[in-house]
Design an enzyme around this catalytic site. Structure first.
Site, PDB file in Angstrom:
ATOM      1  CG  ASP A 119      57.529 -10.691-114.472  1.00 50.90           C
ATOM      2  OD1 ASP A 119      57.168 -10.654-113.428  1.00 50.90           O
ATOM      3  OD2 ASP A 119      58.003  -9.793-115.213  1.00 50.90           O
ATOM      4  CG  ASP A 493      25.131 -31.757 -88.931  1.00 49.16           C
ATOM      5  OD1 ASP A 493      25.296 -32.475 -88.079  1.00 49.16           O
ATOM      6  OD2 ASP A 493      26.151 -31.214 -89.930  1.00 49.16           O
ATOM      7  N   GLY A 519      18.146 -32.962 -87.467  1.00 52.86           N
ATOM      8  CA  GLY A 519      17.710 -34.144 -87.745  1.00 52.86           C
ATOM      9  C   GLY A 519      18.651 -34.949 -88.108  1.00 52.86           C
ATOM     10  CG  ASP A 520      20.062 -39.787 -87.895  1.00 53.14           C
ATOM     11  OD1 ASP A 520      20.254 -40.219 -88.779  1.00 53.14           O
ATOM     12  OD2 ASP A 520      20.453 -40.284 -86.654  1.00 53.14           O
ATOM     13  CG  PHE A 521      22.126 -38.028 -92.896  1.00 53.59           C
ATOM     14  CD1 PHE A 521      22.742 -39.169 -92.837  1.00 53.59           C
ATOM     15  CD2 PHE A 521      23.062 -36.861 -93.007  1.00 53.59           C
ATOM     16  CE1 PHE A 521      24.077 -39.289 -92.499  1.00 53.59           C
ATOM     17  CE2 PHE A 521      24.430 -36.839 -92.823  1.00 53.59           C
ATOM     18  CZ  PHE A 521      25.028 -38.240 -92.621  1.00 53.59           C
ATOM     19  NE  ARG A 536      35.004 -31.504 -95.230  1.00 56.35           N
ATOM     20  CZ  ARG A 536      35.644 -30.636 -94.548  1.00 56.35           C
ATOM     21  NH1 ARG A 536      37.028 -30.964 -94.200  1.00 56.35           N
ATOM     22  NH2 ARG A 536      35.008 -29.457 -94.438  1.00 56.35           N
TER      23      ARG A 536
HETATM   24  C1  LIG Z   1      32.976 -34.648 -91.803  1.00 59.31           C
HETATM   25  S1  LIG Z   1      31.723 -33.581 -91.199  1.00 59.31           S
HETATM   26  C2  LIG Z   1      31.417 -32.549 -92.862  1.00 59.31           C
HETATM   27  C3  LIG Z   1      30.803 -31.332 -92.558  1.00 59.31           C
HETATM   28  C4  LIG Z   1      30.412 -30.669 -93.959  1.00 59.31           C
HETATM   29  N1  LIG Z   1      29.534 -31.352 -94.866  1.00 59.31           N
HETATM   30  C5  LIG Z   1      31.861 -30.241 -94.495  1.00 59.31           C
HETATM   31  O1  LIG Z   1      32.144 -30.879 -95.601  1.00 59.31           O
HETATM   32  O2  LIG Z   1      32.237 -29.335 -94.019  1.00 59.31           O
HETATM   33  C6  LIG Z   1      30.276 -34.577 -91.125  1.00 59.31           C
HETATM   34  C7  LIG Z   1      29.030 -34.004 -90.714  1.00 59.31           C
HETATM   35  O3  LIG Z   1      27.936 -34.940 -90.846  1.00 59.31           O
HETATM   36  C8  LIG Z   1      27.241 -34.703 -89.553  1.00 59.31           C
HETATM   37  N2  LIG Z   1      26.278 -36.202 -89.262  1.00 59.31           N
HETATM   38  C9  LIG Z   1      26.942 -37.264 -89.166  1.00 59.31           C
HETATM   39  N3  LIG Z   1      26.119 -38.093 -88.980  1.00 59.31           N
HETATM   40  C10 LIG Z   1      24.796 -37.480 -89.345  1.00 59.31           C
HETATM   41  C11 LIG Z   1      23.421 -37.712 -89.366  1.00 59.31           C
HETATM   42  N4  LIG Z   1      23.362 -39.332 -88.977  1.00 59.31           N
HETATM   43  N5  LIG Z   1      22.649 -37.013 -89.643  1.00 59.31           N
HETATM   44  C12 LIG Z   1      22.871 -35.772 -89.970  1.00 59.31           C
HETATM   45  N6  LIG Z   1      24.186 -35.243 -89.735  1.00 59.31           N
HETATM   46  C13 LIG Z   1      25.228 -36.231 -89.602  1.00 59.31           C
HETATM   47  C14 LIG Z   1      28.099 -34.256 -88.674  1.00 59.31           C
HETATM   48  O4  LIG Z   1      27.442 -33.843 -87.577  1.00 59.31           O
HETATM   49  C15 LIG Z   1      29.042 -33.196 -89.172  1.00 59.31           C
HETATM   50  O5  LIG Z   1      28.625 -32.236 -89.319  1.00 59.31           O
END
Ligand SMILES: C[S@@+](CC[C@H](N)C(=O)[O-])C[C@H]1O[C@@H](n2cnc3c(N)ncnc32)[C@H](O)[C@@H]1O
Length: 627
Positions: A119, A493, A519-521, A536
């Site tokens: 406290d 994303d 896009g796709d990373f 994540r």
């Molecule tokens: C588990 S979630 C995490 C989201 C965020 N980073 C968070 O921690 O709140 C994974 C994210 O990665 C994105 N993702 C998965 N594969 C991807 C890719 N090849 N290119 C871009 N984004 C991608 C998904 O759409 C999703 O939004």
């Protein structure tokens, strides 16, 4: 009188341990327990009888594992009965902790080993200043402190619960207090009112919080700073040391006084004796085995989770937020539930510490606790409801197929959801808008709670632009842009996700420094940035994809650029459960890692200046910078 002025002598590293920079050969030392006293508590059921997020943070930051069971003791002791203000704080701390220690065996069906109560009070000229009841009261209190020196006392009680041969539980109390002197600057009326309007004074003794905006009011502090925040960590560690490291075998006796009888929160005899019997498993008259609390807890774990899920799904907490309190009949009427079932659910949620049960005349009523209002009411800024609903609908069914998952080692999604459903994490790639939105909402709610902790984990002042890869709804990006005004953040994303992001933009925040790129990373060029955030992402990727992504970042990053990973770190060297390990149970690819493993990974791709932060929140953080 200061009990021990101006010192952080005892465990100088304990506040620094969670953020450290190290070279690869040091990585094995990373989680070495720097605090031998705190480690004495491992394997014990330690309970903090306080809902204060500040105390929770102080103790979590030094790696202490404990449960939080807020005390029901009403803080209304007659101050006139105490000669010294600190006696009042110590007695309040003691009663808070004893109430929890005595309630748990029959309400939670387990006996804690140690209960900690605290406290904090602020005194000026011998007068104890309470928490302000409204803004005028806050003004009255802060005006008293203005330009003067005052004392902050925290009374702490450590209750040691010990089961005697006759199955009675003995409560021993070690208590102490710490005083810190704080000098307020001369503050203008305008500044006082600006601070009051910030809302910060309202839930704080003395009407200010030194760890946040209130720090601006303070000219100097003499004594333990954390004592002013709410918990005298250093003095606490010393007391633990005396209890556990004393040469005498029965050290507790040397230090403790037996808890007074007849305190608040008496235990009904029938309940307590039944539970006490349960607490001792006997084998013959001489051999006694400790009752397996941990196992008993785990047996009930799924029931507790499901009670939370159900209360959330039936919007019980939302309903209780709309009134000061409601009876079970009123709740049942509103959720169209049976009275008996509703009553049972409400009582279960009370026993989990998420609701309070009150007796008002002849009526029994329920209301949300402070923590429930913050995290379980769906309109709250930090509501976890969407994540909880996601756990109920998308994670729980997977866990019902855990046995098959273990035996077969393959995804159980088809068994859990039927053939047509996709994996939740792949929703972003498919056209299943509803499920995708559900997944995004779940990610969003957790990222909002963890975001500010991750964003403030490191000094990012050298970075001007950041790119949050797989940044989903932008929750994390907005948290970063809020706390780093010079930083612009690009959320990158998949197109299907970016398309639905506008729904999640925060209200009342400058949106201009957060932009969204689809896009796709793996296959697309990444936007240029000084800092890449991966929250994540890595734990869920197979090794070759982790390699592909980190190689790509390593190639485009110049010296001075960084990668910030935010993940659940596996605990190292402890035997407690880890949410990372539990999450891995239903992962069919990827791997959970410890902080040291993430560090080695970053170093392998050239990000050798590594800093680590265990945030105490859902997600931890690690930053690697290219030299
Ligand atoms: C588990 S979630 C995490 C989201 C965020 N980073 C968070 O921690 O709140 C994974 C994210 O990665 C994105 N993702 C998965 N594969 C991807 C890719 N090849 N290119 C871009 N984004 C991608 C998904 O759409 C999703 O939004």
């Amino acid at each position: 009188m200061l009990t021990s002025p101006g010192r952080v002598r005892y465990f100088p590293a304990c506040l620094l341990v969670k953020v450290c920079t190290f070279k690869s050969e040091d990585s094995h030392k990373l989680t070495m327990v720097l605090n031998p006293v705190i480690s004495k508590l491992s394997g014990k059921l330690v309970v903090l009888a306080s809902a204060s997020p500040r105390r929770l943070e102080i103790l979590t930051n030094v790696g202490m594992r404990f449960e939080v069971v807020p005390s029901w003791f009403k803080e209304n002791l007659d101050k006139a009965l105490f000669k010294k203000p600190y006696e009042y704080a110590v007695e309040t701390a003691k009663q808070k902790a004893l109430e929890v220690a005595k309630r748990m065996p029959f309400k939670h069906l387990k006996t804690p080993d140690i209960v900690i109560g605290a406290d904090t009070i602020v005194t000026v000229g011998g007068l104890i200043l309470e928490k302000p009841v409204d803004k005028q009261d806050a003004y009255r209190i802060l005006s008293r402190l203005n330009g003067k020196e005052h004392s902050v006392y925290t009374g702490v009680a450590i209750i040691l619960c010990h089961e005697k041969e006759d199955q009675e539980i003995e409560y021993k109390v070690v208590d102490f207090y710490e005083e810190t002197k704080v000098k307020f600057a001369d503050l203008s009326e305008e500044m006082l009112w600006e601070y009051i309007h910030s809302g910060e004074p309202m839930d704080k003794a003395g009407g200010y919080g030194i760890q946040a905006l209130g720090g601006m009011l303070v000219e100097h502090v003499q004594g333990d700073f954390l004592n002013v925040v709410g918990f005298p960590l250093n003095h606490f560690c010393k007391e633990l040391d005396k209890i556990f490291n004393s040469p005498s075998s029965d050290t507790a006796d040397r230090r403790c006084t037996l808890a007074a009888e007849g305190m608040a929160g008496e235990i009904p005899e029938d309940h307590s004796s039944a539970v006490r019997k349960r607490n001792v498993a006997q084998c013959g008259s001489r051999d006694r085995f400790e009752f397996p609390h941990r196992i008993a807890d785990l047996l009930d774990g799924f029931k507790a989770s499901k009670a939370l899920f159900t209360a959330c799904k039936l919007k019980v907490f939302d309903l209780l937020a709309s009134a000061e309190y409601l009876s079970a009949t009123q709740v049942a009427g509103n959720i169209s539930g049976s009275l008996m079932g509703t009553e049972r659910l409400l009582d279960a949620v009370v026993s989990l510490g998420l609701l309070e049960k009150l007796k008002l005349g002849d009526t029994i009523a329920y209301r949300n606790t402070e923590q429930t209002s913050r995290y379980l009411v769906s309109t709250s800024e930090l509501a976890l409801n969407e994540y909880i609903l996601y756990c109920d609908e998308r994670v729980w069914p997977l866990f019902t197929h855990l046995e098959q998952s273990v035996l077969e080692g393959v995804s159980q999604h088809d068994h859990a959801f039927g053939k047509r459903c996709e994996e939740p994490s792949k929703h972003a790639c498919c056209n299943h808008r509803e499920k995708q939105l559900q997944f995004m909402k779940a990610m969003h709610s957790m990222a909002k709670v963890a975001g500010s902790h991750v964003a403030t984990a490191f000094d990012l002042s050298s970075f001007r632009t950041a790119c949050d890869l797989g940044g989903c709804t932008g929750a994390m990006a907005f948290a970063f842009s809020k706390v780093h005004p010079a930083l612009s953040v690009i959320v990158f994303d998949l197109p299907a996700v970016v398309e639905m992001c506008a729904h999640f933009h925060p209200r009342g925040q400058d949106l201009s420094r957060v932009t969204f790129v689809a896009g796709d990373f793996f296959s697309d060029d990444l936007p240029k940035a000084d800092l890449y955030i991966l929250a994540r992402i890595l734990h869920h990727l197979p090794a070759e994809k982790v390699h592909a992504l980190l190689s790509k970042l390593s190639e485009i990053c110049k010296p001075g650029c960084g990668v910030l990973l935010s993940e659940i770190f596996l605990d190292e060297g402890t035997r407690g459960q880890s949410s990372g390990i539990l999450q891995a149970l239903t992962m069919t690819q990827g791997v959970q890692r410890s902080a040291a493993e993430y560090s080695l990974l970053l170093q392998k791709y050239g990000f050798t200046q590594v800093s680590i932060k265990h945030t105490g929140n859902f997600l931890d953080a690690i930053l690697g910078v290219k030299p």
